[in-house]
Design an enzyme around this catalytic site. Sequence first.
Site, PDB file in Angstrom:
ATOM      1  N   GLY A  85      28.046  31.672 140.902  1.00  0.00           N
ATOM      2  CA  GLY A  85      29.003  30.643 141.460  1.00  0.00           C
ATOM      3  C   GLY A  85      29.825  30.863 142.311  1.00  0.00           C
ATOM      4  NE  ARG A  97      37.536  21.273 141.820  1.00  0.00           N
ATOM      5  CZ  ARG A  97      37.875  21.243 140.458  1.00  0.00           C
ATOM      6  NH1 ARG A  97      37.234  21.680 139.717  1.00  0.00           N
ATOM      7  NH2 ARG A  97      39.120  20.888 140.216  1.00  0.00           N
ATOM      8  CE  LYS A 122      34.847  29.801 139.316  1.00  0.00           C
ATOM      9  NZ  LYS A 122      34.585  28.498 138.835  1.00  0.00           N
ATOM     10  N   GLY A 171      21.727  25.726 134.771  1.00  0.00           N
ATOM     11  CA  GLY A 171      22.489  25.411 133.798  1.00  0.00           C
ATOM     12  C   GLY A 171      23.091  26.818 133.030  1.00  0.00           C
ATOM     13  CG  ASN A 175      36.815  25.397 137.835  1.00  0.00           C
ATOM     14  OD1 ASN A 175      36.008  26.109 137.780  1.00  0.00           O
ATOM     15  ND2 ASN A 175      37.182  24.724 136.714  1.00  0.00           N
ATOM     16  CG  ASN A 201      70.004  65.128 151.628  1.00  0.00           C
ATOM     17  OD1 ASN A 201      70.554  64.423 150.688  1.00  0.00           O
ATOM     18  ND2 ASN A 201      70.282  64.565 152.918  1.00  0.00           N
ATOM     19  CB  ALA A 238      70.813  57.942 157.139  1.00  0.00           C
ATOM     20  NE  ARG A 285      72.764  67.620 168.400  1.00  0.00           N
ATOM     21  CZ  ARG A 285      73.488  67.795 167.468  1.00  0.00           C
ATOM     22  NH1 ARG A 285      72.669  67.517 166.221  1.00  0.00           N
ATOM     23  NH2 ARG A 285      74.638  68.528 167.306  1.00  0.00           N
TER      24      ARG A 285
HETATM   25  C1  UD1 Z   1      31.021  24.397 130.181  1.00  0.00           C
HETATM   26  C2  UD1 Z   1      30.560  23.976 128.935  1.00  0.00           C
HETATM   27  C3  UD1 Z   1      31.325  23.146 128.188  1.00  0.00           C
HETATM   28  C4  UD1 Z   1      32.870  23.718 128.188  1.00  0.00           C
HETATM   29  C5  UD1 Z   1      33.375  24.191 129.297  1.00  0.00           C
HETATM   30  C6  UD1 Z   1      34.542  25.104 129.031  1.00  0.00           C
HETATM   31  C7  UD1 Z   1      27.950  23.896 129.118  1.00  0.00           C
HETATM   32  C8  UD1 Z   1      26.760  22.984 129.423  1.00  0.00           C
HETATM   33  N1  UD1 Z   1      29.422  23.311 129.174  1.00  0.00           N
HETATM   34  O1  UD1 Z   1      31.100  23.440 131.201  1.00  0.00           O
HETATM   35  O2  UD1 Z   1      31.131  22.388 127.015  1.00  0.00           O
HETATM   36  O3  UD1 Z   1      33.935  22.650 127.524  1.00  0.00           O
HETATM   37  O4  UD1 Z   1      32.337  25.161 130.134  1.00  0.00           O
HETATM   38  O5  UD1 Z   1      35.086  25.623 130.344  1.00  0.00           O
HETATM   39  O6  UD1 Z   1      27.837  25.205 128.853  1.00  0.00           O
HETATM   40  N2  UD1 Z   1      27.054  29.157 135.215  1.00  0.00           N
HETATM   41  C9  UD1 Z   1      25.954  30.026 135.788  1.00  0.00           C
HETATM   42  N3  UD1 Z   1      24.820  29.340 136.086  1.00  0.00           N
HETATM   43  C10 UD1 Z   1      24.691  28.003 135.901  1.00  0.00           C
HETATM   44  C11 UD1 Z   1      25.759  27.099 135.338  1.00  0.00           C
HETATM   45  C12 UD1 Z   1      26.910  27.841 135.198  1.00  0.00           C
HETATM   46  O7  UD1 Z   1      26.485  31.109 135.813  1.00  0.00           O
HETATM   47  O8  UD1 Z   1      23.486  27.592 136.185  1.00  0.00           O
HETATM   48  C13 UD1 Z   1      28.349  29.699 134.743  1.00  0.00           C
HETATM   49  C14 UD1 Z   1      29.551  29.238 135.870  1.00  0.00           C
HETATM   50  O9  UD1 Z   1      29.632  30.162 136.972  1.00  0.00           O
HETATM   51  C15 UD1 Z   1      30.736  29.485 134.786  1.00  0.00           C
HETATM   52  C16 UD1 Z   1      30.088  29.010 133.551  1.00  0.00           C
HETATM   53  O10 UD1 Z   1      28.808  29.495 133.671  1.00  0.00           O
HETATM   54  O11 UD1 Z   1      31.038  30.744 134.969  1.00  0.00           O
HETATM   55  C17 UD1 Z   1      30.349  27.701 133.046  1.00  0.00           C
HETATM   56  O12 UD1 Z   1      29.658  26.751 133.972  1.00  0.00           O
HETATM   57  P1  UD1 Z   1      30.536  25.447 134.350  1.00  0.00           P
HETATM   58  O13 UD1 Z   1      29.668  24.774 135.325  1.00  0.00           O
HETATM   59  O14 UD1 Z   1      31.677  25.745 134.801  1.00  0.00           O
HETATM   60  O15 UD1 Z   1      30.418  24.571 133.106  1.00  0.00           O
HETATM   61  P2  UD1 Z   1      31.233  23.418 132.572  1.00  0.00           P
HETATM   62  O16 UD1 Z   1      31.023  22.132 133.207  1.00  0.00           O
HETATM   63  O17 UD1 Z   1      32.814  24.051 132.928  1.00  0.00           O
HETATM   64 MG    MG Z   2      33.743  25.260 134.071  1.00  0.00          MG
END
Ligand code: UD1
Ligand code: MG
Length: 455
Positions: free
Chosen positions: A14, A18, A25, A83, A231, A364, A367, A427
């Site tokens: 990711g 933001r 990040k 995900g 973020n 030493n 200055a 000098r």
């Molecule tokens: C996630 C949790 C949520 C929790 C929150 C805490 C899930 C579905 N949700 O939500 O319950 O409260 O974290 O901060 O897990 N990432 C990947 N690949 C992907 C998706 C995400 O590597 O396909 C990584 C992101 O870079 C990040 C982490 O997983 O480091 C979490 O992903 P993010 O999208 O921030 O999840 P949240 O919506 O914050």
């Molecule tokens: Mg998150």
Amino acid sequence: MAPRTCLAIVLAAGEGKRMRSAMPKVLHAIAGRSLLAHVLAAIAEAGVTTTAVVVGPGDDAVAAEAARVLPGAECFVQRARRGTADAVLAAKPAIARRRPDDVLIAYGDTPLIRSATLTRLRAPLAAGAAVAVLAFRPSDPAGYGRLIVADGELVAIREEADASAGERAIGLCNGGLMALAGAQALAILERIGDHNRKGEFYLTDAVEVARRMRLRAVAVEVEEDEVRGINTKRQLTEAEAVAQQRLRAAALDAGVTLIAPETVFLSADTTFGKDVVVEPYVVFGGNVTVEDGAVIHSFSHLAGAHIGKGASVGPFARLRPGTRLGAGARIGNFVEIKEAVIEAGAKANHLSYIGDALVGANANVGAGTITCNFDGSDKHRTTIGKDAFIGSNSALVAPVEVGAAAYIGTGSVITENVPAGALALARGRQIVKEGWATRLRALKSLGKKKALLRD
Ligand code: UD1
Ligand code: MG
């Protein structure tokens, strides 16, 4: 019983839109260290056996940082962002090959996690649970997954987008970190589907899947600071503030005197000996070690520097990487040092630049002394012998050597080596014209100043 083996999987994919930055990040820094490095350090400290880092396609810089911080870490690429469960499965070969007792999942953007908490999160697995989720009660739960608990057992995690109004009212939230029993981890992860609002494979569904498999899931609660995810740049500075508070507290607990701790900025790797005093407004960049009894006076900036026992730095000193101060050395105001060894008892108390140099014991440096180390294309070294005396406002044009106990006359431009014990003067000679100024005033009053000035 042999200690349980553990594979940690760090999700670091990711770009973090933001952050409004060209840099991924997890490479942004707090306390002088990348977010990813903080997470990897906590994992290493928690005694984890092996670590896998999941990066996005083209995240070579993230993979390089992982390799730099933890050379044994294996990198996996998540091809498409489908995900958090899908991201964990990018490291499937590591789970299958290593067959760890525990799988620990952490996020690369959650840097304040403590190693002790990682250990606590794994503990329920040893007691038979298949899933342990790190929980917290945020001041504002918006955006977090909610934990549904019944009879002390974790029943499900509901993402906000999929939650009912009643579920949204729950204050206990998912911090994101999770531990899975190694023996069941793949079976659980591979049963997770994408039937939700976002059409993603949610790691959070591991809880319900495990329960359907008649396995146990539990929540382990921590304070909000530890699971602060980053973020935005604002969140980065909030995390920086927490990290600084922790480092200052640790320094105070270790016996360092910080007169105004809130004004001192530390790096995660700053190390102090005993009876060190740090005055207000000092910045420690990365890789600084300060030995017993040293004093760092106000408004000094140090990075990549070693400060010997009882040495004194500042006020207003700048110590750049490669600085090594011996015991009792004294570096005073407006002195900049780079890539230089200042041996025991040597002094440079005012207004100097010392770069690519060796200053011998008890020498030493007066200055305004400058080591002219750069000729426009190359850097050259200056060596000053022990007990030497460099008169004020001297320019030492490197490469050059000043022998032990030699003496450099004030205002000299030294271009050739000076033997031990010698005096070097380089000098213009002083000219004195007796009565000249008196005659000037007299002629001036007669309106004939020019005549004298030609003289
Ligand atoms: C996630 C949790 C949520 C929790 C929150 C805490 C899930 C579905 N949700 O939500 O319950 O409260 O974290 O901060 O897990 N990432 C990947 N690949 C992907 C998706 C995400 O590597 O396909 C990584 C992101 O870079 C990040 C982490 O997983 O480091 C979490 O992903 P993010 O999208 O921030 O999840 P949240 O919506 O914050
Ligand atoms: Mg998150």
